[in-house]
Design an enzyme around this catalytic site. Structure first.
Site, PDB file in Angstrom:
ATOM      1  N   ASP A 123      -4.419 -10.386  -2.443  1.00  0.00           N
ATOM      2  CA  ASP A 123      -3.927  -9.549  -1.068  1.00  0.00           C
ATOM      3  C   ASP A 123      -2.715  -8.779  -1.456  1.00  0.00           C
ATOM      4  OD1 ASP A 123      -3.837  -8.520   1.746  1.00  0.00           O
ATOM      5  OD2 ASP A 123      -2.256  -9.791   1.639  1.00  0.00           O
TER       6      ASP A 123
ATOM      7  N   LYS B 224      -1.297  -4.653  -2.098  1.00  0.00           N
ATOM      8  CA  LYS B 224      -0.272  -4.087  -1.551  1.00  0.00           C
ATOM      9  C   LYS B 224       0.559  -3.232  -2.716  1.00  0.00           C
ATOM     10  CE  LYS B 224      -0.783  -6.456   2.754  1.00  0.00           C
ATOM     11  NZ  LYS B 224      -0.619  -7.926   3.200  1.00  0.00           N
TER      12      LYS B 224
END
Lengths: 359, 359
Positions: free
Chosen positions: A220, A224
């Site tokens: 995750d 980003k």
């Protein structure tokens, strides 16, 4: 002045966005369509607080959802005002549909990371279709990194005014922020806790994914990093970002139950890492890095001295530091980077910017 | 897509803005006019790197400056593109002219604090003329607080989406940031220094006003508190913001030379304040506060514990914390808040936003 908004995905974030718009009685936003995975409802008049009942399968105007039928229902909405499609899913096939919407003249706003961190060709297609030329549709995705924190817009401002990015470094996961802010501490507030216990508490508080390995594997955070790198002009992909997966190798293929049961066996491993840091006056933080100068972007468990802003982070806050030619002492933004209220805030701001730009 | 820009004031900030625009070869900004206090030059084609020579009194197109003649020269510039008047002075009479420009259909961008922190009637007139209605001119002033840090735009986003401001707290003066970051420290980096010595070094480095009392009296910080409060919807004025003037009373009427000469006599006073803080694990910071809940906005010398983000501030950085309904753990922005490069960045971003909104 007014934009129509058609929402795909009315879970926590989508519902909160509708609540914020209705509560503030926005004169600039008319929500004309809502869709969940089963049904959708498109109306010629703005939806009201009863939207959820209206969308239920018993609602007379409710239709079975498909991307095609939903999109077709919006065709006439552009006659008077611009229409924004708001994707509040985390779905890859919805993300793959953005070019179709953009080609049809719809703007896109979303907290969904998939289109900006997945297939590079999809990303480039989206950029090309929303290239800022007169009349081209707009794409805003502030809430894909740090929820409503002004991260993407600030980065765009730096880039668009010709600043040179030296590095972008940050703690982009509320979950991993919470875990390491509590596990690795210095000074008066330092009290020894076991890594497995912190993970367990984070899981009970609902801060982690159902399987905490989906946080601890760094994927995750990597998404980003990819998003920030691409906004900064780098062609990052999952393959070019080095990710330090902190899930012990022995537990990567275990069942979710076995993972939680066996994690305490690795407490000493994490405690050793922490002690190495603490003995040097440092703390452990799980950080994402975009490094255009050395061409190395990464996700790593790194150490920071007590005086560094990352060391004094609290709760599950996110933090991001932009070091640039103009900001050799970095421009830093921090605060709550997860949760429906702040994610919806980011979306709402993005849509108001489109309303302002399409007068 | 393109906006014309007419610049009043070509000192450090104005010149740096021109340099940034020319260096980045912006296709969205055409600088068509420059003015200093004596002369101005308005051109039908974009100015180039020789603008400064062209503006000299020997330049064939150069005319004597007055607000009226400068404004009259811009009248035809709006025929094709929107025109932004950029005020890079800190002049009160230039600020008082904004309504005239707005009524004539010019947008206004500025780092000049005067219009937003002075006469409340002037502020309200400007707000009314740039009320966001279709076709109304735009006013952006990001660089009035924290230079290019995204402070005003973030506050506007919070307000426009209906968030409730609980408090806005920050260190808004690079000078006072430097002075207290160096004077009041904790832990390994703490070394005893005299207050008068820190002020003296700051003065030599050019961080202070020529007379450091113009920083230490808190009036510059008060202006920023007033600006933030007004953006947040409060009718703040110099009369309603309580300011703690930290210039010792005995030195307020001294000559500038006497002030610097006699300041060491008050070192013990400041050291006592610092010791009271340090003995409680705190540091001194000179902060501005907007407090809509209690109706008390102020500028004070306050104490913060070591773990607070204000305590770990470095150099002359600014920091601002927005505590809101959606951000109970505050949204914090920090970084360089003074200097030509970052101030010009804020201006450049503002003008690009106008270019985007006036396609």
């Amino acid at each position: 002045m007014v934009v129509n908004v058609a929402i795909v995905g009315v879970g926590l974030v989508g519902s909160e966005f509708i609540r914020q718009v209705l509560t503030t009685q926005s004169k600039k936003i008319a929500i004309i369509s809502v869709a969940n995975s089963r049904n959708f409802l498109t109306s010629s008049t703005p939806l009201t607080a009863s939207w959820n009942d209206d969308l239920s399968s018993a609602g007379p105007a409710t239709k079975p959802f498909s991307l095609e039928s939903f999109t077709a229902s919006l065709a006439t909405s552009k006659a008077t005002y611009s229409t924004v499609v708001l994707d509040c899913t985390s779905n890859e096939s919805v993300a793959a549909y953005y070019p179709t919407w953009l080609e049809a003249g719809f703007h896109v706003v979303t907290p969904n990371k998939k289109a900006f961190s997945g297939d590079l060709n999809l990303y480039k297609k989206i950029k090309q279709l929303s290239n800022g030329q007169k009349g081209s549709p707009l794409v805003y995705h502030e809430s894909t990194v740090g929820a409503g924190l002004p991260v993407i817009n600030t980065l765009n401002d730096l880039i668009n005014t010709g600043d040179k990015i030296v590095k972008i470094e940050g703690i982009f996961s509320g979950t991993l922020s919470y875990i390491f802010n509590n596990f690795s501490t210095l000074g008066a507030s330092a009290k020894p806790v076991k890594f497995s216990e912190v993970v367990s508490v984070a899981k009970e508080l609902g801060y982690t994914e159902p399987d905490p390995r989906d946080d601890l594997n760094g994927m995750d955070v990597a998404r980003k990093v990819i998003i920030l790198g691409r906004v900064a002009g780098l062609d990052l992909t999952q393959e070019t970002v080095q990710v330090e997966n902190i899930v012990p190798e022995e537990l990567r293929n275990a069942s979710p139950q076995d993972f939680m049961a066996k994690l305490p066996e690795f407490d000493q491993h994490f405690e050793n890492l922490n002690q190495e840091a603490v003995q040097n006056g440092q703390v452990l933080r799980y950080v994402g890095l975009v490094d255009p100068v050395h061409g190395k972007s990464s996700v790593t468990l790194a150490r920071y001295p007590a005086s560094h802003p990352f060391a004094s982070l609290k709760g599950s806050d996110n933090i991001i530091a932009f070091t640039t030619e103009r900001f050799p002492s970095p421009l830093i933004i921090q605060g709550s980077g997860a949760g429906a209220a702040v994610t919806a805030f980011g979306i709402y701001s993005d849509i108001l910017k489109i309303a302002e730009r399409t007068q």
